[in-house]
Design an enzyme around this catalytic site. Structure first.
Site, PDB file in Angstrom:
ATOM      1  CG  ASP A 111      -0.091  -7.952  -7.631  1.00  0.00           C
ATOM      2  OD1 ASP A 111      -1.142  -8.372  -7.834  1.00  0.00           O
ATOM      3  OD2 ASP A 111       0.503  -8.337  -6.647  1.00  0.00           O
ATOM      4  CG  HIS A 129      -2.624  -1.334   0.600  1.00  0.00           C
ATOM      5  ND1 HIS A 129      -2.149  -2.345   1.407  1.00  0.00           N
ATOM      6  CD2 HIS A 129      -3.359  -0.743   1.497  1.00  0.00           C
ATOM      7  CE1 HIS A 129      -2.444  -2.309   2.528  1.00  0.00           C
ATOM      8  NE2 HIS A 129      -3.318  -1.332   2.711  1.00  0.00           N
ATOM      9  CB  CYS A 167       1.649  16.434 -13.746  1.00  0.00           C
ATOM     10  SG  CYS A 167      -0.354  16.787 -13.863  1.00  0.00           S
ATOM     11  CB  CYS A 170      -0.501  20.930 -11.837  1.00  0.00           C
ATOM     12  SG  CYS A 170       0.528  19.675 -11.055  1.00  0.00           S
ATOM     13  CB  THR A 208      -3.052 -10.677   4.662  1.00  0.00           C
ATOM     14  OG1 THR A 208      -2.850  -9.447   5.410  1.00  0.00           O
ATOM     15  CG2 THR A 208      -4.435 -10.996   4.768  1.00  0.00           C
ATOM     16  CB  SER A 209       0.672 -11.826   8.917  1.00  0.00           C
ATOM     17  OG  SER A 209       1.113 -10.281   8.624  1.00  0.00           O
ATOM     18  N   PRO A 234       0.330 -20.669   5.367  1.00  0.00           N
ATOM     19  CG  PRO A 234       2.475 -20.282   4.499  1.00  0.00           C
ATOM     20  CD  PRO A 234       1.067 -19.816   4.263  1.00  0.00           C
TER      21      PRO A 234
END
Length: 261
Positions: A111, A129, A167, A170, A208-209, A234
């Site tokens: 985001d 990402h 696109c 192309c 993030t874990s 948390p």
């Protein structure tokens, strides 16, 4: 430690404010409080209705591009409706007031909530990402024109099929501008993130874990090169065990307290 552990919390703040180069590393938990569902939450996870490999792989896209494009359009609309939360705002304010400290953000989120909070006005932001707001051609990688993005239909249902636009260069199908399973992270972004981790005096991990590699290796990389690692989450995780300080709280609650001048 928790926010009501004043001594340990003060030590974490002191380590942060003693640093001259600070990097924030943010994941899905950073945006969850803005109403963007996470992938792995048992009740609201985005994978609940569909097989992940049908939605987040090149093989799934090639097999059913209309399903994948429609689902990501639904996600894109959710992102555009979301607003930065107090955690995003705290990082933006801290970055603006940090000089002569150097501040950067490395995010796994696709985001633009860090940008909309104003963080990019005072800090570098690295998207590991990709971005759900930046579709590109699946053949030649040409970015989608802004007019095409703005013309996309509002609020498609999560399972509705939508034919991907073509696109202009192309004729290939446009695809979401995110990293899918089986794809490498953008080399330039990961190299920049690794350099930031290596040079950081303080590395603040939020939401993030540490189960997604190679992104999670950045925390270990930062610690090996001498950074003080502060983890805000948390829940206990692999990354909390890498931390010098673990603050057991959410991004929107803990960051404003940690970063308050």
């Amino acid at each position: 430690m928790t926010l009501d552990d004043p001594t340990a919390f003060a030590d974490a703040r002191a380590a942060l404010y003693d640093a001259t180069r600070i990097a924030f590393f943010t994941g899905a938990g950073m945006s969850a409080e803005s109403g963007i569902p996470t992938f792995r939450d048992a009740l609201t996870g985005l994978w609940e209705r569909f097989d992940p490999m049908l939605l987040a792989s090149i093989e799934g896209f090639e097999a059913d591009p209309a399903l994948v494009w429609g689902w990501y359009e639904w996600r894109r609309q959710k992102v555009m409706q979301a607003q930065p939360n107090a955690g995003h705002a705290a990082i933006a304010t801290f970055a603006a007031q940090a000089k002569p400290r150097q501040v950067a953000v490395v995010t796994q989120n696709v985001d633009d909530l860090h940008e909309r909070a104003g963080t990019c006005n005072a800090a570098e932001i690295v998207h590991l990402h990709g971005s759900i707001l930046a579709p590109r051609c699946s053949v030649c990688a040409t970015p989608a024109a802004e007019a095409l993005i703005n013309a996309m239909p509002d609020e498609p249902e999560g399972g509705r099929r939508l034919t991907p636009p073509r696109c202009d260069v192309c004729g290939g199908s446009m695809r979401p501008g995110v990293v899918w399973f089986g794809e490498s992270l953008p080399a330039d972004a990961f190299d920049r993130a690794a350099k930031l981790a290596q040079s950081a005096d303080a590395f603040v991990v939020v939401g993030t874990s540490g189960v997604v590699e190679p992104a999670a290796s950045l925390v270990r990389h930062a610690r090996r090169h001498g950074a003080t690692v502060i983890v805000i989450d948390p829940n206990d995780s692999a990354l909390t065990r890498e931390a010098h300080f673990w603050i057991a709280g959410s991004a929107a609650h803990a960051l404003p307290s940690l970063l308050r001048a």
